[in-house]
Design an enzyme around this catalytic site. Structure first.
Site, PDB file in Angstrom:
ATOM      1  N   ASN A 215       0.839  -1.192   0.000  1.00 48.17           N
ATOM      2  CA  ASN A 215       0.000   0.000   0.000  1.00 48.17           C
ATOM      3  C   ASN A 215       0.877   1.246   0.000  1.00 48.17           C
ATOM      4  OD1 ASN A 215       0.613   0.711   2.887  1.00 48.17           O
ATOM      5  ND2 ASN A 215      -0.429  -1.245   3.227  1.00 48.17           N
ATOM      6  N   LYS A 294       9.288 -16.893 -10.298  1.00 47.15           N
ATOM      7  CA  LYS A 294       8.561 -15.797 -10.922  1.00 47.15           C
ATOM      8  C   LYS A 294       7.444 -16.323 -11.822  1.00 47.15           C
ATOM      9  CE  LYS A 294       9.139 -11.869 -14.047  1.00 47.15           C
ATOM     10  NZ  LYS A 294      10.083 -11.106 -14.892  1.00 47.15           N
ATOM     11  N   PRO A 312      -3.566 -12.035  10.250  1.00 45.99           N
ATOM     12  CA  PRO A 312      -3.989 -11.822  11.636  1.00 45.99           C
ATOM     13  C   PRO A 312      -4.291 -10.342  11.873  1.00 45.99           C
ATOM     14  CG  PRO A 312      -1.966 -13.117  11.539  1.00 45.99           C
ATOM     15  CD  PRO A 312      -2.199 -12.604  10.168  1.00 45.99           C
ATOM     16  N   ILE A 315      -3.710  -5.527  15.925  1.00 49.69           N
ATOM     17  CA  ILE A 315      -4.112  -4.637  17.019  1.00 49.69           C
ATOM     18  C   ILE A 315      -5.296  -5.193  17.791  1.00 49.69           C
ATOM     19  CG2 ILE A 315      -5.695  -3.119  15.731  1.00 49.69           C
ATOM     20  CD1 ILE A 315      -4.117  -0.801  17.206  1.00 49.69           C
TER      21      ILE A 315
END
Length: 421
Positions: A215, A294, A312, A315
């Site tokens: 991200n 690849k 998972p 937090i």
């Protein structure tokens, strides 16, 4: 920048290419209303002339410890007493080494040792020099001796390298300096001795040996929190995904790559912590089985199907454990693009967090990759009242880190006040 109005600032300039920025810095300090006097090392004069700084400050520039005219009146002692703030920008690796070892072999180092003023340095050097263990050791020693180190920044360098070592831009230094008076408030003194664990940056989930899912997180907010917490006396562990940022001085950094790596490190480090701040942008999913080699593009198909499985919830698991043990205080982040407060409130409740920091990453110039942010803080107090809120307007991430930590310390104090003896 009213906090600089009338402040007596001694600007020290050492021998680095970033000295050209010092002229602009001097001008901004004057514009903010500060009184500015400049001291240059011998090497600094090879990069920028004293006449330039004299024209910008309206004050004679000092360059020599053994100036008979100035020393007739103990000029260096007078300067040391005059200064309320010594700002060294740029601070080279050589100057850092000399100050860390208590040397006073020129006017600038002598003033630094002879003055009781607040001392701030903006390091600037080649990325390899900054990363060298000796420089990192000297940086830690300077912090222990009472210096505040601002930066360095990361990016392209004059030598052609890319990495940490750039001097912070003058505008950023002005903003940082404006925060210092607020940094002496009572609430922040309570950070001394606290164990704080912070996650930062993105995670990378491998598809094959050369590709991954990730991200846009730059890690800047998490690193700003780590730096601010360390300055306030906390023992800080920073669990970092792949980013191009220098480790803040006084912070222990653990590098991880994937969400599973971060999960393992976070669970281990959170066990004995007082505060856990989940600032990282952790991937919600990973590829079920990464290819060993690849993946090749084939001519007989135009699509590629990947099977993803959930990672998972780091937090949430730490918050669940905290509810049974009473620690740490768990703070989450919510990067949203719409209905920010609604989604953040849901995440606060659903994951059992003590506090959440929500921001709208769809706004131009804020959030991922930016140096600025705006946020909404949400929490429930110990008396069971409905969600409390605090809005933080647009500001630098360094400023925001201080504001977030203030609120965290308030929550800790509130918890301690309500804990049965």
């Amino acid at each position: 920048m009213s906090t600089l109005l009338g402040k007596r600032i001694l600007l020290g300039i050492s021998a680095g290419i970033a000295a050209y920025k010092s002229a602009h810095l001097a001008r901004l300090l004057k514009k903010a209303g500060a009184e500015v006097r400049v001291v240059m090392t011998e090497g600094a004069q090879a990069f920028i002339t004293p006449l330039t700084l004299q024209a910008l400050t309206g004050e004679a520039v000092r360059t020599s410890l053994l100036d008979p005219e100035a020393e007739a009146g103990m000029g260096h002692i007078e300067l040391a007493r005059w200064a309320e703030l010594i700002l060294v920008a740029p601070g080279t690796a050589d100057l850092m080494a000399r100050l860390a070892h208590g040397q006073a072999d020129d006017l600038l180092t002598t003033l630094c040792l002879a003055s009781q003023a607040e001392r701030v340095m903006a390091p600037a050097m080649n990325q390899a020099m900054w990363r060298h263990p000796a420089t990192q050791r000297n940086a830690r020693q300077l912090e222990l001796d009472g210096w505040r180190l601002l930066g360095p920044d990361a990016g392209d360098q004059a030598c052609g390298d890319v990495g940490p070592g750039r001097m912070l831009e003058p505008e950023s230094l002005i903003v940082e300096l404006s925060l210092f008076p607020a940094a002496t408030t009572t609430s922040r003194a309570d950070a001394s001795g606290l164990k704080v664990v912070i996650t930062a940056g993105p995670t990378r989930e491998p598809i094959d040996p050369v590709r991954y899912l990730s991200n846009h997180s730059s890690g800047k907010m998490g690193y700003a929190l780590a730096e601010a917490a360390a300055r306030l006396g906390a023992e800080v562990t920073l669990i970092s995904g792949p980013v191009n940022l220098p480790t803040p001085v006084g912070v222990t950094r653990i590098d991880v790559t994937s969400a599973l790596d971060m999960f393992e490190a976070a669970n281990h480090q959170a066990e004995n912590s007082d505060v856990f701040i989940g600032c990282a942008a952790v991937a919600d999913y990973r590829v079920a089985k990464a290819a060993e080699h690849k993946i090749k593009k084939t001519s007989d198909r135009d699509d590629l199907t990947l099977t993803l499985v959930k990672n998972p919830d780091i937090i949430a698991e730490i918050a669940a454990r905290a509810r049974s043990t009473g620690y740490p205080l768990v703070v989450g982040f919510a990067a949203e693009t719409r209905d920010v407060e609604t989604y953040a409130n849901d995440k606060l409740t659903r994951k059992g967090l003590d506090m959440i920091v929500a921001n709208d990453v769809s706004q131009d110039g804020l959030g991922f990759g930016s140096d600025h942010n705006a946020a909404l803080l949400l929490w429930r107090d110990t008396s069971g009242h409905p969600t409390q809120r605090r809005e933080l307007p647009t500001q630098t991430k360094s400023e925001m880190a201080v504001a977030i930590l203030d609120t965290i310390l308030e929550r800790l104090a509130e918890r301690q006040d309500t804990t049965p003896p």
